[in-house]
Design an enzyme around this catalytic site. Sequence first.
Site, short mmCIF file in Angstrom:
data_model
loop_
_atom_site.label_atom_id
_atom_site.label_comp_id
_atom_site.label_asym_id
_atom_site.label_seq_id
_atom_site.Cartn_x
_atom_site.Cartn_y
_atom_site.Cartn_z
N HIS A 72 -1.91 -2.14 -7.45
CA HIS A 72 -2.94 -1.67 -6.53
C HIS A 72 -4.31 -1.86 -7.16
O HIS A 72 -4.46 -1.74 -8.37
CB HIS A 72 -2.73 -0.18 -6.19
CG HIS A 72 -3.42 0.22 -4.95
ND1 HIS A 72 -4.73 0.63 -4.93
CD2 HIS A 72 -3.00 0.22 -3.65
CE1 HIS A 72 -5.08 0.88 -3.68
NE2 HIS A 72 -4.06 0.63 -2.89
N HIS B 152 -2.36 -7.32 1.44
CA HIS B 152 -2.75 -6.03 2.06
C HIS B 152 -1.54 -5.51 2.85
O HIS B 152 -0.45 -5.38 2.29
CB HIS B 152 -3.99 -6.29 2.91
CG HIS B 152 -4.71 -5.07 3.42
ND1 HIS B 152 -4.43 -3.79 3.02
CD2 HIS B 152 -5.75 -4.96 4.32
CE1 HIS B 152 -5.25 -2.95 3.65
NE2 HIS B 152 -6.06 -3.63 4.44
N ASP C 90 3.51 0.15 0.33
CA ASP C 90 4.38 -0.77 1.06
C ASP C 90 5.78 -0.90 0.47
O ASP C 90 6.67 -1.47 1.09
CB ASP C 90 3.74 -2.17 1.11
CG ASP C 90 2.46 -2.14 1.91
OD1 ASP C 90 2.48 -1.58 3.01
OD2 ASP C 90 1.44 -2.66 1.43
#
Length: 382
Positions: free
Chosen positions: A268, A228, A319
């Site tokens: 994802h 995450h 990210d």
Amino acid sequence: MSAPSTASTKIRGLAGVVALDSEISAIDGEAGTLVYRGYTIEDLARDACFEETVYLLWNDDLPTQAQLDELNAQLRAERAIPDAVLDLLRTTPRDANPMAVLRTAVSHLAAFDPDADADVTDRAAGYRKAIKLTAKMPTIVAAFDRLRKGLEPIAPRAEGSTAFEFLRMLTGEEPGARAEEIMDACLVLHADHGLNASTFTARVIGSTLADMYGAVAGALGALKGPLHGGANRAVMEMLQEIDAHDLDTRQYVEQKLARKEKIMGIGHRVYRTLDPRAKILGAMLEGLSEEKGDMKWYEMSLAIQQIIKDEKGLNPNVDFFSASVYYLLGIEADLYTTIFAISRTAGWTANLLEQWEDNRLIRPRAEYIGPRGKTITPIAER
Ligand code: COA
């Protein structure tokens, strides 16, 4: 009556399961779009500041100037943290994981808030707690970073944006307009994202009617994980490893894939195309790299993006590029996930306020697949 737990109703990782209704953010994984309460993330990142976004998430729409001024005053007034929390940071080992430190500090904050255990259906008290949490998060992160470097924390001022004050408290210097603008946009981009793991965690905790501090501490626990929010730190460590050992990027990625290891910042659960936040952050990184005259991290990132696209058909997530953006802003890699947390606090608290408007305990079931019918052998005979 609830559905029986059978193999046909079990969905590993709850992928694709729609667990509740929400009016806060919408993701279209096929189209690659993200919307906060009807506004696209592209428009918000370009035309709204973090505080406007916070207001939007906590309310129905973007604020008027007067509403924004009021929220800014409320946030600024709540930036300071209790001395006891500062003492906790002072006595924490310097090599502690900043996300673990933030999680503990947030939990400790509850003891100093008379509203902490107010009835969760008291929306005014909930809103006050959301303000306190969102305002204090940057102060905690910056204070711990300075203390672990042997420096005194810098007290927050009741002026300036969240992005400006965070960077000032971190570095001791007033950030330039460009650094503030970039940090502000990063905060907008990370503020909410549907029922992701940490938001789900917050809502599960909130659904027991536990308090907002506990729910946000739980969410921080979930965000820390490398699958995450912890991925942004791992991305920078990967880029630095490739750079430090002068590795061949393609070989590095291919070897990782051959070992069935994940490339951090890639893939994802919901997006089947490029994460719209990654698109914005990629462009931001390109501009910042040009300004800084340091294209290395951007070029390395583009190379990895292409290889992983060719090999696995996967795309970068939020990210992937944010890591290098923070690096170029001079921020230490192990603080990246805390920046995600500073921003996502707005989304977690918005989700908690929504949860408590129409609460139902979130409590799924597991299918028991262990043994049955065993009898206890006296302990001396086992
Ligand atoms: N690197 C390499 N392969 C990846 C990958 C990655 N980052 N992410 C997914 N895959 C591959 C898996 O190996 C799997 O391939 P296979 O079918 O050949 O075995 C397939 O894609 C599906 O992956 P899976 O892990 O089942 O998807 P998921 O929906 O459970 O996981 C993530 C989603 C985000 C957890 C996953 O993509 C991941 O671990 N990414 C890296 C961590 C990260 O960046 N997290 C931040 C998310 S915002």
